[in-house]
Each structure stands twice: as C-alpha cells, then as structure tokens.
Design an enzyme around this catalytic site. Structure first.
Site, PDB file in Angstrom:
ATOM      1  N   HIS A 203      -1.653 -22.371  10.372  1.00 11.40           N
ATOM      2  CA  HIS A 203      -0.731 -22.411  10.034  1.00 11.40           C
ATOM      3  C   HIS A 203      -0.306 -22.137  11.622  1.00 11.40           C
ATOM      4  CE1 HIS A 203      -0.767 -17.755  11.809  1.00 11.40           C
ATOM      5  NE2 HIS A 203      -2.101 -18.317  11.688  1.00 11.40           N
ATOM      6  N   THR A 239     -12.438 -20.056  -4.754  1.00  8.27           N
ATOM      7  CA  THR A 239     -11.994 -21.540  -5.595  1.00  8.27           C
ATOM      8  C   THR A 239     -11.044 -22.025  -4.163  1.00  8.27           C
ATOM      9  OG1 THR A 239     -11.437 -21.121  -7.512  1.00  8.27           O
ATOM     10  CG2 THR A 239     -10.061 -22.457  -6.684  1.00  8.27           C
ATOM     11  N   CYS A 326      -0.561 -10.839  17.051  1.00 11.22           N
ATOM     12  CA  CYS A 326      -0.964 -10.478  15.768  1.00 11.22           C
ATOM     13  C   CYS A 326      -1.413  -8.786  16.410  1.00 11.22           C
ATOM     14  CB  CYS A 326      -2.929 -10.894  15.758  1.00 11.22           C
ATOM     15  SG  CYS A 326      -2.863 -13.157  15.797  1.00 11.22           S
TER      16      CYS A 326
END
Ligand code: PLP
Length: 376
Positions: A203, A239, A326
């Site tokens: 991202h 997955t 963050c």
C-alpha cells in the site's frame, strides 16, 4: 480560501492505481479459487501468484523462491526479527537495530528484550544517518542479526545500507532492512544492498493494504511466524491474498516504469514548497539527510504545535501527518525527531508532507498559503 481535497500523506498510504485495481478485479470476481486447491478453478490464481512472485523478484534482483508473501510490512518486519531470534530462544543473543526504526521493528525488538535478548539501538546523527563505525563497535560473536531500515518513514532519510552490510558480511551476520518506504520509490536491489532479508508493503506504492512480502536470501534459516498450512514453500502459513498480491506486482512494475518521471515531478513539488515557504518568510527547518525518499519532506515550524497545524490544514481539505502515520493517534513527540535532536523551539511543530504523482504545483501553492495563514 475555499476548501480543497489535497492528499499529501503518501508515506502513510497511497491510492490504489487504476491498473492495479483492474488486475485485482479478476481475482475478486471470477478467479476466486484457493491457489492451494487441486482442481481447475485453482489454476489461474496459482499461476497468478507464481507470475507475481517472479515479477517482484525480478524488480529487486532476487529469485522467485526468495519472495514470501505476507500481510504487509509489519508482518514482514516481525517475521524477520522474531523468526531469527526464535532460533536462538533462551540463549541471550544480541540483535542490533537503530533508534529511528518503525515501530514494527522497534516493538518486535522490545518484545524480544523482555524475553532476555540483548538489543542494541544504534544512535543516528542530526540527519538520521547511522555510521558504519558505530555498528562495527557493537558487533560481536553473540550478535545474530542486524536490522536497519533503508528509508525512514518520518524524515525520509535513506541509510547507507551498503556500508553497513559490507561489515556484517565479514562477520557473517544476517542483515535485515525495512524497505517499506523505499520499494517502488527508489531502485532497490538486494544484491547491490547486500542484505539477507528485506521487508516491503504494497500500500506504499499504489496497491492495496494488507499485502506485502519478505525477501529472504536462499539458505537463510528463519523460524516461521505463522504456523498452519504449507503455503509459501512451507514457511508462511495462511491462504495467500491473491488479488492483493496481483495488485502489488502490477503496481510495483508500474512504479518502476514511471520512477524517473515521478521523481522529477516530485522534486518540482518539493522545490515549489520550499521556495514558497521561503518567499513568505515562514520560520521552519527541514529534517533529514540530503538523500531522501522523493516527494517526502519533514518540516518543523518554530513555536508551533504540529497537531493543531494538522487539524487546521484538515479543515482546509489538506491531509498531512505529524511524524509517523502509524502513530498519528499519539501526541507524543516522535522517537525519530528526538533521536535527530530537532531544536526544542521547533520539535513540537513538525509535519510530514509526502506528495504523490497526482499532486500538482497549484496544490502545493495552496498548502503553503494555508500554512502562512494558519501560522499568522
Ligand atoms: N515499516 C515502515 C518504514 C513503514 O513506514 C510502515 C508503515 O507505515 C511499516 C513498516 C508497516 O507497514 P504495513 O502498514 O504494511 O504494516
């Protein structure tokens, strides 16, 4: 001045590029099979993962088997550091990092410190640069890993990683670099850098959140962090996010193709910002080294309050960050600004502007004019 919609926080995250969106769509709509399954519906997603792994590996000078898909930069950092440490559990080994790392690295190290590991945080100079000498002094037989970021997320400083890996290679000590702010923005080659592990996050270069990868040099032993199925050559269970991975490889290729053009556009935006600020006589200092991530600039305004500035700019439709994104819910002064010793009359008024290819000179002018108005 009327309200605008100006996004200048690309170091926090980037918009997903049109071509990445387009490529992802197929795997969200039609080709949704589990890539580990054995039937026909699994073939296309399996092939897509293989292709993406190859493309990403090519970009950073690695082999496809050295790329392990993760849920992003945080997981890649945690895995590189804890995965190495867990091989030496209970042995009080030493890990060397820097004092300006992202919290994904710092908090992983602090977690290991509580487990009994010896963690050394290398100091930085006023530009945020780590010296090879300070690293050399700390290396010993007990050291199992060195982790130093390639580019800093707050001040954009690009570290001299080659000078550091030249030393660790002599001692045969594995070297990890958090390249989350660098991949897709500057040329990154694991062999040129001489690193054994490298973290990246999709991202940050035009793909979706929650996807990234860890490069791990062939033969380097690491404990898995995710235990479960046999995905990612048996090293990272879970997955794979097929659409996310496909978007990541498309966005990375696109960023590489446009890198030169983007870089000169971003340089023009930064120059415009600086000349505008100078012309209006705004009292501020710029943080970070000369060699920085394109488009990113950390500015400390004299006797100002960063969070107030951020909210006032937000009211004008401008999105920027105070230091690390963050950390944006925290009003504490960032560890990076403290480490580079920003003077006390400036440190509280620090903002990070990080531009992207869609930003314009007019937007920069509006930001500068807004700053002038707010700062009075
Ligand atoms: N490392 C650095 C240098 C970063 O800037 C970030 C995100 O801001 C991360 C790690 C975490 O990456 P992610 O958001 O993919 O977990």
């Amino acid at each position: 001045m009327s309200k605008k919609n100006i996004y200048a926080d690309h170091a926090a995250t980037t918009p997903v590029s049109k071509s990445a969106q387009q490529a992802m769509k197929l795997y969200l709509e039609n080709e949704y099979g589990n890539p580990s399954a054995l039937y026909t519906l699994a073939r296309s997603p399996k092939r897509a993962l293989k292709e993406a792994r190859k493309q990403i590996a090519t970009v950073i000078g690695a082999s496809p088997e050295e790329i392990y898909f993760t849920s992003g930069g945080t997981e890649a950092d945690n895995w590189a550091i804890k995965g190495m440490a867990f091989r030496f559990a209970g042995q009080k080994k030493k890990i060397i990092t820097s004092s300006i790392e992202h919290h994904a690295v710092l908090n992983s190290c602090q977690f290991l410190e509580k487990m009994g590991f010896d963690i050394v945080y290398l100091p930085v100079d006023s530009n945020g640069l780590i010296s090879a000498d300070s690293l050399k002094k700390e290396l010993d037989d007990n050291t199992i890993l060195v982790s130093v970021m390639l580019a800093n997320n707050e001040i954009g400083t690009i570290e001299q990683i080659q000078a550091l890996t030249e030393i660790t290679r002599k001692y045969k000590i594995p070297f990890h670099t958090d390249a989350v702010q660098a991949v897709g923005h500057i040329p990154v080659n694991v062999n040129v850098l001489g690193v054994d592990m490298l973290s990246a996050s999709a991202h940050k270069f035009g793909a979706s959140k929650g996807t990234g990868f860890l490069y791990k040099r062939k033969g380097l032993e690491l404990e898995p962090l995710m235990n479960g199925g046999n995905q990612e050559f048996g090293w990272r269970a879970g997955t794979e996010n097929v659409a996310g991975v496909v978007g990541m490889s498309v966005a990375l290729e696109e960023s590489m193709e446009k890198m030169r053009e983007t870089e000169s556009h971003l340089a023009a935006l930064i120059n415009r910002f600086k000349s505008g600020v100078k012309a209006l006589g705004i009292d501020c200092i710029y943080n970070g080294a000369e060699e920085r991530i394109p488009g990113s600039i950390s500015v400390s305004f004299r006797e100002a309050e960063g969070e107030m500035l951020l909210h006032r700019l937000d009211l004008k439709g401008i999105s920027v960050s105070t230091g690390a994104a963050c950390n944006s819910d925290s009003t504490e002064i960032s560890h990076v600004l403290k480490a580079i010793k920003v003077p006390k009359e400036y440190i509280n008024g620090t903002l990070r502007f990080s531009f992207g290819s869609e930003n314009t000179l007019e937007e920069v002018d509006f930001i500068v004019a807004s700053l002038f108005e707010i700062l009075g």
